[in-house]
Design an enzyme around this catalytic site. Structure first.
Site, mmCIF file in Angstrom:
data_model
loop_
_atom_site.group_PDB
_atom_site.id
_atom_site.type_symbol
_atom_site.label_atom_id
_atom_site.label_comp_id
_atom_site.label_asym_id
_atom_site.label_seq_id
_atom_site.Cartn_x
_atom_site.Cartn_y
_atom_site.Cartn_z
ATOM 1 N N ARG A 84 0.848 -1.190 0.000
ATOM 2 C CA ARG A 84 0.000 0.000 0.000
ATOM 3 C C ARG A 84 0.886 1.243 0.000
ATOM 4 O O ARG A 84 1.691 1.429 0.918
ATOM 5 C CB ARG A 84 -0.912 0.017 1.239
ATOM 6 C CG ARG A 84 -1.711 1.305 1.329
ATOM 7 C CD ARG A 84 -2.636 1.373 2.540
ATOM 8 N NE ARG A 84 -3.343 2.636 2.523
ATOM 9 C CZ ARG A 84 -3.369 3.523 3.525
ATOM 10 N NH1 ARG A 84 -2.758 3.273 4.673
ATOM 11 N NH2 ARG A 84 -4.012 4.666 3.392
ATOM 12 N N HIS A 134 -3.286 11.038 0.275
ATOM 13 C CA HIS A 134 -2.865 10.828 1.660
ATOM 14 C C HIS A 134 -2.315 12.147 2.215
ATOM 15 O O HIS A 134 -1.120 12.275 2.473
ATOM 16 C CB HIS A 134 -1.841 9.687 1.723
ATOM 17 C CG HIS A 134 -1.640 9.087 3.093
ATOM 18 N ND1 HIS A 134 -1.773 7.747 3.352
ATOM 19 C CD2 HIS A 134 -1.287 9.656 4.276
ATOM 20 C CE1 HIS A 134 -1.522 7.506 4.636
ATOM 21 N NE2 HIS A 134 -1.212 8.651 5.222
ATOM 22 N N GLU A 181 -8.056 8.610 5.725
ATOM 23 C CA GLU A 181 -8.419 9.221 6.999
ATOM 24 C C GLU A 181 -8.972 10.636 6.908
ATOM 25 O O GLU A 181 -8.339 11.593 7.404
ATOM 26 C CB GLU A 181 -7.211 9.225 7.943
ATOM 27 C CG GLU A 181 -6.676 7.850 8.245
ATOM 28 C CD GLU A 181 -5.590 7.866 9.313
ATOM 29 O OE1 GLU A 181 -5.094 8.945 9.670
ATOM 30 O OE2 GLU A 181 -5.248 6.786 9.813
ATOM 31 N N ASN A 230 -8.006 1.999 9.340
ATOM 32 C CA ASN A 230 -6.759 2.230 10.072
ATOM 33 C C ASN A 230 -7.090 2.202 11.550
ATOM 34 O O ASN A 230 -7.865 3.030 12.037
ATOM 35 C CB ASN A 230 -6.157 3.591 9.716
ATOM 36 C CG ASN A 230 -5.652 3.639 8.284
ATOM 37 O OD1 ASN A 230 -5.659 2.631 7.576
ATOM 38 N ND2 ASN A 230 -5.225 4.814 7.851
ATOM 39 N N TYR A 241 -5.485 1.739 15.548
ATOM 40 C CA TYR A 241 -4.303 1.699 16.414
ATOM 41 C C TYR A 241 -4.642 1.474 17.881
ATOM 42 O O TYR A 241 -3.899 0.832 18.598
ATOM 43 C CB TYR A 241 -3.529 3.021 16.297
ATOM 44 C CG TYR A 241 -2.867 3.223 14.952
ATOM 45 C CD1 TYR A 241 -1.580 2.749 14.717
ATOM 46 C CD2 TYR A 241 -3.521 3.881 13.918
ATOM 47 C CE1 TYR A 241 -0.955 2.928 13.491
ATOM 48 C CE2 TYR A 241 -2.906 4.062 12.675
ATOM 49 C CZ TYR A 241 -1.631 3.577 12.474
ATOM 50 O OH TYR A 241 -1.017 3.746 11.264
ATOM 51 N N GLU A 255 -4.083 0.092 7.921
ATOM 52 C CA GLU A 255 -2.993 0.475 8.833
ATOM 53 C C GLU A 255 -3.238 -0.104 10.217
ATOM 54 O O GLU A 255 -4.386 -0.165 10.679
ATOM 55 C CB GLU A 255 -2.862 2.002 9.001
ATOM 56 C CG GLU A 255 -2.261 2.714 7.831
ATOM 57 C CD GLU A 255 -2.155 4.219 8.038
ATOM 58 O OE1 GLU A 255 -2.057 4.675 9.199
ATOM 59 O OE2 GLU A 255 -2.180 4.932 7.025
HETATM 60 C C1 PNW Z 1 -2.288 7.709 10.492
HETATM 61 N N1 PNW Z 1 -4.776 10.025 16.038
HETATM 62 O O1 PNW Z 1 -2.417 8.917 11.159
HETATM 63 C C2 PNW Z 1 -1.810 8.025 9.071
HETATM 64 O O2 PNW Z 1 -2.608 7.462 8.066
HETATM 65 C C3 PNW Z 1 -0.376 7.729 8.820
HETATM 66 O O3 PNW Z 1 0.087 8.506 7.744
HETATM 67 C C4 PNW Z 1 0.390 7.938 10.079
HETATM 68 O O4 PNW Z 1 1.779 7.829 9.894
HETATM 69 C C5 PNW Z 1 -0.086 6.897 11.078
HETATM 70 O O5 PNW Z 1 -1.481 6.870 11.209
HETATM 71 C C6 PNW Z 1 0.507 7.065 12.451
HETATM 72 O O6 PNW Z 1 0.143 8.267 13.053
HETATM 73 C C7 PNW Z 1 -3.015 9.103 12.402
HETATM 74 O O7 PNW Z 1 -4.324 10.975 16.705
HETATM 75 C C8 PNW Z 1 -2.609 10.214 13.124
HETATM 76 O O8 PNW Z 1 -5.736 9.316 16.455
HETATM 77 C C9 PNW Z 1 -3.186 10.514 14.316
HETATM 78 C C10 PNW Z 1 -4.187 9.704 14.816
HETATM 79 C C11 PNW Z 1 -4.617 8.588 14.093
HETATM 80 C C12 PNW Z 1 -4.014 8.294 12.881
#
Ligand code: PNW
Length: 487
Positions: free
Chosen positions: A82, A127, A172, A311, A313, A382
């Site tokens: 990707r 992006h 996002e 995505n 996390y 992601e």
């Molecule tokens: C994503 N939050 O960003 C992006 O798609 C990537 O480019 C980035 O490198 C990666 O996640 C890591 O940060 C985010 O604050 C940035 O919740 C911030 C958040 C979530 C995703």
């Protein structure tokens, strides 16, 4: 759902897509080479607004080292890669719409090199690297961006659609609109939380829908690909799972985050009712800061994606905000939700303030998507974790991946969630936006002071190699020798 454990074994579906993810501005460098124009992240970091003056001017230099990157991918054994296209390389002046052949050639070479190595591209069209000239005419508050974006999407469908079968229109929109125009932590750094994020989201949803219909009208019959959109979402868990008002608050938070974009595209063509109600009730009487879609737009939005890119996390705990809570209210997207977000102090942290390790949230979120949107195809585009030192002995990252991917496996095999692929963030340490090179997500280490920018595999790279070869986590107590793996 029960709390996680990694003592769960099994294989992924045989055609499961395994990959690694990057984005143009985070890896390419060559910020003004071969006709590329300036975008909002060039402008933002050149103004000194990123970590200790870091910029993406060189980054991993993938503009020149893309063949090295493809060999890394090959060594890991991924089926998919990707990456994103830079609008400013392909159409440096969106106002005229003229195509820059040198920019187009770069991604053609990358796609051809991937094909020579049997790696399938999964391409993000946008992006975050908005051409500065479009920011200057009002960015996503200006609806003429729908037409400029649609032209760009049309150009890339036409140029690469013979080989690209998975398109992601936007990465996002929540981060673009909230962090770019609400908190201002991200480029272009605008802080107008009451109105700008809502306008931004509105234009992006319509831009996505137009591009989807352009693909349908002009390319789908011949190219036979899929067009989706990637959304980021935490799992929103009630702080007290036995308290009804906490459960409602968590649902409301999920709708304000994922539902803001997913409800119009995957459910009804329009925003979630709870979002409409809460923004209206916190707006001046008789108006709402949340824009309206016309009946025709609702019809265009509804069902405008072949897959949901996710995505994911981390997880947040949610409880309702009460009137007498001593919380600073600024008026805007966060206050409209009437929630308080927190995390459990027992959750392990990471190299990023917002990222806590909560594997069970992943399975819960996948199930929330399954029930809320009727089990759409999901590609996890992601998932990953940071540190700030880039250690190659990254046991915490291996543990994170092992636990999160196990929860995804349960969601697929136990809960029948329609997850068809997974691309980890990220192939290598790279330019982490406002946090520069300080926050490292890579499964390859790069010393950014080394002019060679050599990529060094971390332990997590070896973890992925094994995971992909075995297509899951075989039960160590069973003899798996006879079972064929994916590759
Ligand atoms: C994503 N939050 O960003 C992006 O798609 C990537 O480019 C980035 O490198 C990666 O996640 C890591 O940060 C985010 O604050 C940035 O919740 C911030 C958040 C979530 C995703």
């Amino acid at each position: 759902l029960p709390v996680e454990g990694t003592d769960y074994y099994g294989r992924f579906p045989s055609n499961f897509m395994w990959g690694l993810a990057t984005s143009a501005h985070q890896i390419e460098g060559a910020w003004n080479a071969s006709g590329k124009s300036e975008h909002i992240w060039d402008r933002f970091c050149h103004a000194g607004k990123c970590w200790k003056g870091d910029t993406g001017d060189v980054a991993c230099d993938s503009f020149h080292k893309y063949m090295v990157d493809v060999q890394l991918l090959k060594k890991i054994g991924v089926t998919h890669y990707r990456f994103s296209l830079a609008w400013t390389r392909i159409i440096p002046n969106p106002l005229t719409g003229e195509v820059n052949q040198e920019g187009l050639n770069y991604y053609r070479q990358l796609i051809d090199e991937l094909q020579r190595n049997n790696i399938i591209p999964l391409v993000t069209i946008f992006h975050w690297d908005l051409p500065q000239s479009l920011e200057d005419i009002g960015s996503w508050a200006n609806e003429s961006l729908i037409g400029y974006y649609n032209h760009y999407a049309d150009v890339v469908f036409k140029a690469y659609g013979d080989k690209v079968k998975h398109w992601i229109t936007f990465n996002e929109p929540w981060v673009i609109c909230w962090m770019g125009y609400g908190t201002g932590e991200y480029a272009p750094g605008i802080k107008e939380p009451a109105t700008r994020p809502y306008k931004c989201a509105h234009t992006i949803i319509k831009s996505h829908a137009e591009a989807y219909h352009t693909y349908n009208d002009k390319y789908r019959n011949t190219q036979k690909g899929q067009v989706g959109i990637t959304m980021n979402s935490d799992f929103m868990a009630p702080k007290d799972p036995h308290n009804k008002s906490h459960i409602e608050a968590a649902t409301r938070a999920q709708q304000f985050n994922l539902g803001w974009f997913a409800h119009p595209i995957f459910k009804s063509g329009d925003y979630p009712d709870v979002m409409k109600n809460y923004v209206a009730k916190n707006s001046p009487q008789g108006t709402s800061r949340l824009p309206n879609f016309t009946a025709q737009e609702i019809a265009r939005n509804n069902g405008s994606a072949d897959f949901l890119g996710l995505n994911h996390y981390t997880t947040s705990l949610v409880e309702p905000l009460r009137r007498n809570d001593n919380v600073h209210v600024t008026g805007g997207y966060i206050d409209d939700q009437e929630n308080i977000l927190s995390h459990d102090p027992a959750w392990p942290g990471s190299g990023s303030t917002w990222l806590f390790v909560v594997p069970w949230g992943f399975r819960n979120l996948l199930n929330w998507i399954r029930t809320e949107y009727g089990n759409p195809q999901v590609i996890v585009t992601e998932n990953g974790v940071t540190d700030n030192n880039g250690t190659v002995q990254d046991k915490h990252r291996v543990d994170y991946y092992r636990a999160y991917i196990t929860e995804m496996l349960k969601a697929i095999n136990e809960d029948k969630c329609n997850v068809t692929g997974y691309t980890a963030w990220s192939l290598m340490d790279n330019f982490e936006w406002s946090n520069g090179y300080h926050e490292k997500f890579g499964i390859h280490y790069i010393n950014f002071s080394d002019p060679e920018l050599k990529r060094v595999p971390k332990d997590s790279a070896i973890f992925f190699q094994k995971l992909i070869t075995e297509n899951g986590f075989p039960d160590p107590t069973q003899n798996n020798a006879a079972v064929c793996s994916q590759k």
